[in-house]
Design a protein around this motif. Sequence first.
Motif, short mmCIF file in Angstrom:
data_model
loop_
_atom_site.label_atom_id
_atom_site.label_comp_id
_atom_site.label_asym_id
_atom_site.label_seq_id
_atom_site.Cartn_x
_atom_site.Cartn_y
_atom_site.Cartn_z
N ALA A 329 -8.84 -44.57 -1.93
CA ALA A 329 -9.30 -43.64 -0.89
C ALA A 329 -10.69 -44.02 -0.39
CB ALA A 329 -9.32 -42.22 -1.44
N LYS A 330 -10.86 -43.92 0.92
CA LYS A 330 -12.16 -44.22 1.53
C LYS A 330 -12.80 -42.99 2.16
CE LYS A 330 -10.84 -48.99 2.66
NZ LYS A 330 -9.51 -48.90 2.03
N ARG A 331 -11.97 -42.02 2.57
CA ARG A 331 -12.51 -40.85 3.27
C ARG A 331 -12.13 -39.53 2.62
NH1 ARG A 331 -10.18 -44.16 6.83
NH2 ARG A 331 -8.45 -42.75 7.20
N SER A 356 -18.37 -41.30 -5.22
CA SER A 356 -18.46 -42.42 -4.27
C SER A 356 -18.53 -41.94 -2.83
CB SER A 356 -17.26 -43.36 -4.44
OG SER A 356 -17.20 -43.85 -5.76
N GLY A 357 -18.54 -40.63 -2.64
CA GLY A 357 -18.65 -40.09 -1.29
C GLY A 357 -17.34 -39.73 -0.63
N VAL A 405 -2.43 -36.35 -0.41
CA VAL A 405 -2.58 -37.05 0.87
C VAL A 405 -3.91 -37.79 0.84
CG1 VAL A 405 -2.58 -36.84 3.38
CG2 VAL A 405 -1.34 -35.16 1.99
N VAL A 406 -3.88 -39.07 1.18
CA VAL A 406 -5.08 -39.91 1.14
C VAL A 406 -5.36 -40.50 2.52
CG1 VAL A 406 -6.05 -42.05 0.22
CG2 VAL A 406 -4.88 -40.46 -1.31
N ASP A 407 -6.56 -40.23 3.03
CA ASP A 407 -7.07 -40.87 4.25
C ASP A 407 -6.16 -40.70 5.47
OD1 ASP A 407 -9.30 -41.69 2.89
OD2 ASP A 407 -8.61 -43.74 2.58
N HIS A 408 -5.37 -39.63 5.50
CA HIS A 408 -4.45 -39.40 6.62
C HIS A 408 -3.46 -40.55 6.80
CE1 HIS A 408 -8.07 -37.03 7.47
NE2 HIS A 408 -7.35 -36.26 8.28
N GLU A 409 -3.22 -41.33 5.74
CA GLU A 409 -2.40 -42.54 5.87
C GLU A 409 -1.18 -42.54 4.95
OE1 GLU A 409 -5.77 -45.79 7.28
OE2 GLU A 409 -5.11 -45.76 5.19
#
Length: 482
Positions: A329-331, A356-357, A405-409
């Motif tokens: 995950a990034k977001r 990590s934000g 759900v991760v990063d809308h992807e």
Amino acid sequence: MHIISILLGIIIFLNIAFAVVMIFRERRDASSSWAWLLVLFFIPLLGFVLYLLFGQNLSRYHMFQWEDRKKLGIERLLSSQLEQIRNDTFEFRNETERDYKQLIYMHLMNNDAVLTKDNLVDVFTDGNKKFAKLLEDIEQAKDHIHLQYYIFKKDQLGKQLLEALTKKAQQGVKIRILYDDLGSRGLRRSFFAKLRAAGGEVEVFFPSKLRWINLRLNYRNHRKLVIIDGQIGYVGGFNVGDEYLGLDPKFGYWRDTHLRIQGPAVYAVQTRFILDWNQAAHKRKIPYLPEHFPEPVRKGDSSMQIVTSGPDSEWEQIKHGYIKMISTAKRTICIQTPYFIPDASLLDALKIACLSGVEVKLMIPNKPDHPFVYWATLSYVGEMLSSGARVFIYDHGFIHAKTIVVDHEISSVGTANIDMRSFRLNFEVNAFLYDPEIAKKLHDVFHDDIALSRELTLEDYDQRSKLIRFKESISRLLSPIL
């Protein structure tokens, strides 16, 4: 006194023997081994009984026979997809699939979960709508209906569903129902008498050998699957019972998530049902016939893998899938679960994401269906709040959805809760979807549910009473067996 000494010696010898067997044959994790050693040595006779009921390790048993995969071409397809991903020649449909090729590879390698494309997926979050569509699909069935639920109740919904299935059986459609013995406790075989008279078949997963004793009490089939004519598949959180329609005053509105699938992924759902059925039905096994695997109707654009896990497996496949999703995950990470009792690995993954934000949002129920589980959940929620996660308490009834759900992807929907029972003890099934449209839809549903929830802040959590803190502490100690 001499006889008593001999008996004590025998008990001590048996305890040592069981301990040796557990350590050198079962190959458990260290914490579990220590727990059972303490039980065996401090409660000598009763400890053995408890071990038989709750401590057996099923991973060494070959419960599900996969030799018929060659008939379906599964082994050839698995090998081909693995080789193509290794050689970077796999034809990914979109960038989402390419970005998550390591997750896809992991499920291929460790779970034989073929990546299927061209699936059409409908998302249901309301029990009335889900079962209305299921009954409509049942009415249209031509060849067979395979139905598997953890809970099948003898109530209004259960009777309505059974009546529809019996009608189709009388029309010549092959009906098979598989339910879990513990989840559907109180259900008698006589309930299905008319269906059986019409040619339908019913089997029970891990039934009790004796009326009040089940030596596999701790290992339950928590899967919920329906396959109609090999063309339509259902997987998700809804069981069969009036409470899933919001008719139980104790829970109120029942909020869950279920998928209706059309396309090649139905092959995987069908295969899982056949494996589970053949384990339970020793004399009426299902052969791998062409009518069970018809040419799929390619109606959509969704790619997915159907991933299963259970105590018979060496790997905790669904948990590993969750961790891999979280670590990439990034977001954003949005999680809905009725129980939040993660083990150390999953909890650390979520904490690292927070630190990590990554924006981590967790939604849990406002009421317990199992008190100890609820208080244990709150104890872990406190750690998430301290790490920076946002936690929402669903107030519009009971939330039973199992979604990430991760990063809308990418997303995962299925039967596995975020607890050690689902990861290690129950037989579970989840769909891992590589479709931004489905991910966005589930993300939007999550935010619609926020409007029906209240946010639990770290300040609110720190103000809980000493009694609640005590309940949390006791429940957390019990969390490995909840």
